[in-house]
Design a protein around this motif. Sequence first.
Motif, mmCIF file in Angstrom:
data_model
loop_
_atom_site.group_PDB
_atom_site.id
_atom_site.type_symbol
_atom_site.label_atom_id
_atom_site.label_comp_id
_atom_site.label_asym_id
_atom_site.label_seq_id
_atom_site.Cartn_x
_atom_site.Cartn_y
_atom_site.Cartn_z
ATOM 1 N N HIS A 121 46.771 67.288 84.266
ATOM 2 C CA HIS A 121 46.411 65.883 84.450
ATOM 3 C C HIS A 121 46.940 65.331 85.783
ATOM 4 O O HIS A 121 46.808 64.136 86.039
ATOM 5 C CB HIS A 121 46.988 65.034 83.299
ATOM 6 C CG HIS A 121 46.193 65.120 82.021
ATOM 7 N ND1 HIS A 121 46.364 66.151 81.119
ATOM 8 C CD2 HIS A 121 45.218 64.320 81.505
ATOM 9 C CE1 HIS A 121 45.541 65.966 80.085
ATOM 10 N NE2 HIS A 121 44.830 64.866 80.309
ATOM 11 N N LEU A 131 51.134 58.958 83.355
ATOM 12 C CA LEU A 131 49.743 59.247 83.685
ATOM 13 C C LEU A 131 49.180 58.128 84.562
ATOM 14 O O LEU A 131 49.619 56.975 84.482
ATOM 15 C CB LEU A 131 48.883 59.350 82.418
ATOM 16 C CG LEU A 131 49.233 60.443 81.401
ATOM 17 C CD1 LEU A 131 48.283 60.345 80.220
ATOM 18 C CD2 LEU A 131 49.140 61.807 82.035
ATOM 19 N N SER A 184 49.904 64.834 86.558
ATOM 20 C CA SER A 184 50.863 63.809 86.153
ATOM 21 C C SER A 184 52.271 64.394 86.164
ATOM 22 O O SER A 184 52.489 65.527 86.616
ATOM 23 C CB SER A 184 50.497 63.263 84.771
ATOM 24 O OG SER A 184 49.192 62.705 84.803
#
Length: 547
Positions: free
Chosen positions: A521, A541, A523
């Motif tokens: 992601h 995120l 992240s």
Amino acid sequence: MIFTNKFSELHNSQADTLQLEEELQFSKFLMERLTDPVFWISSDARIIYVNQAACNFVGHSYEELLSMTIYDVILDFSLEVWPNCWKTIRQQGSLYFESIHQTQENQWLTVEITASYMEYESREYGCILIRYISKRKHVSFVLSKANQVLEYRVEKLLTETKYVNQQLSHERAEYKWLKAKLENSLSLLQATLESIDCGVIAIGCDGDIISSNRKFAQMWQVPDSIISSCNYQQYLTFYISQINNPEILCRNIQQLNSQKDFESYDILELKDGRFFERCSKPLQLSEEIIGIVWSFRDITERQQAELENRRLLEQEKQLAEGRAQFVSMVSHEFRSPLNVISYSTSLLKRHSHHWSDEKKLQYLQRLQTATEQISHLMDEVLLIGSAEAGKLQCEMKPLDLNLFCREIVAEINLQTNSLSAVNFVSKGDCKPVWADKKLLQPVLMNLLSNAIKYSPINTKVDLILSYQDEKVIFQVKDKGIGISLEDQQQLFKPFYRGGNVGDIPGNGLGLAIVKKLVDLHHSQIDVVSEVGKGTIFTVTLLLKQPL
């Protein structure tokens, strides 16, 4: 360079003519002292001049070579390819390539061959210079000194020719012819120096710059003001300002100042990222050392390739070690449930006919539990393998995180047979976040399961969802056994477990999976923990949709 015996026709000339012959003999002497083979050829590939190094190179005498062609002695210029080679030399002005040469001692050496084109009085010539790359022998200091000497002497000869022409008018034509030959020789010498694919500078013992070629100025990007000054100290100051770690160069210079015949070799790293190979040799005329010659070769690509190779080898070594360790740990983790399956199956086969249904069910339950453990472990191993192989695709879609978190909390509470094992708190305005629900779910499930597993019985775990600017933050807080600073350094490695977990079951794959999925992601995950007081995992995120 073409040397003839025309000087014998001037044996009755004055002492000036004898001196002229000495000058040309001196030039020939310099060429013969070159350590690199030099072949001069005509347009039809006939050899018209070679130095002694060329004779040694091919194993033929001077007289033998003058009766041969270049494709008789250099295999790369075979009769079949020579016409195309000569055409390229004429069109481009030069031809450069590397080859392999077998010496008379049956040694194979790498050489570089440079063929240059020259036209004089409507006649075409070719100069072929061969250098042993491994030895890095440079002839530029001899050529540079010969250029300077010849330039001075040509001017002197021109002046003296005027006087001789006044006294000996019948010799004027021969002097003009001689002048043209000398100028041609100078051009050939200069062409040879400029054809060398390295920067060369010759420095006299008094600190004056004797000579340098264009390649040197191009490589170092020397300002015109420094070139015109011919001042060694200005050159040296400029060098030092361009390189990293100039201490090595300064030490070599100090040794050169105290030991004139000192030779050195090193690799200089420039501040702009380039690498130069530097070779220093004494500049010697007859038995006298008159200065030093520095030659530089740009080896940036080679150096970077070597560094990249070392990096890739080290990376491959680490990957191989990681794979071996991973296989070993997987085998170890599979062994326990397989042993349970093997043992339970063996007992059932031997005693099932007289066991009660309750006891059989007990062992069948063990078989089912072990099978589920293997299946779960296999799923985790395959997930990590897919992530490392780049086969997991992150399908980003808008996701309602409040609803998503409540569903996960409900599932966790159901697994733990508790209605309040996890306390969910949402802070800030609920905004849609672009994420992959299938990949984000194992992240929170693993973090919450670990928090519950390593916390005291009947204690709650907090799941906090908050929004900050363009970020969304998940926090999983527990009051469990905590993680030491030493264990935190290894926390996300597969099969790694903390030193204080005791008999709490687990295989050490959960956090490794979490880290892989968070990375997909793009992240971040952070951990703050204190042994005996609890742990906080934070996953951050982005809210924006990825491009």
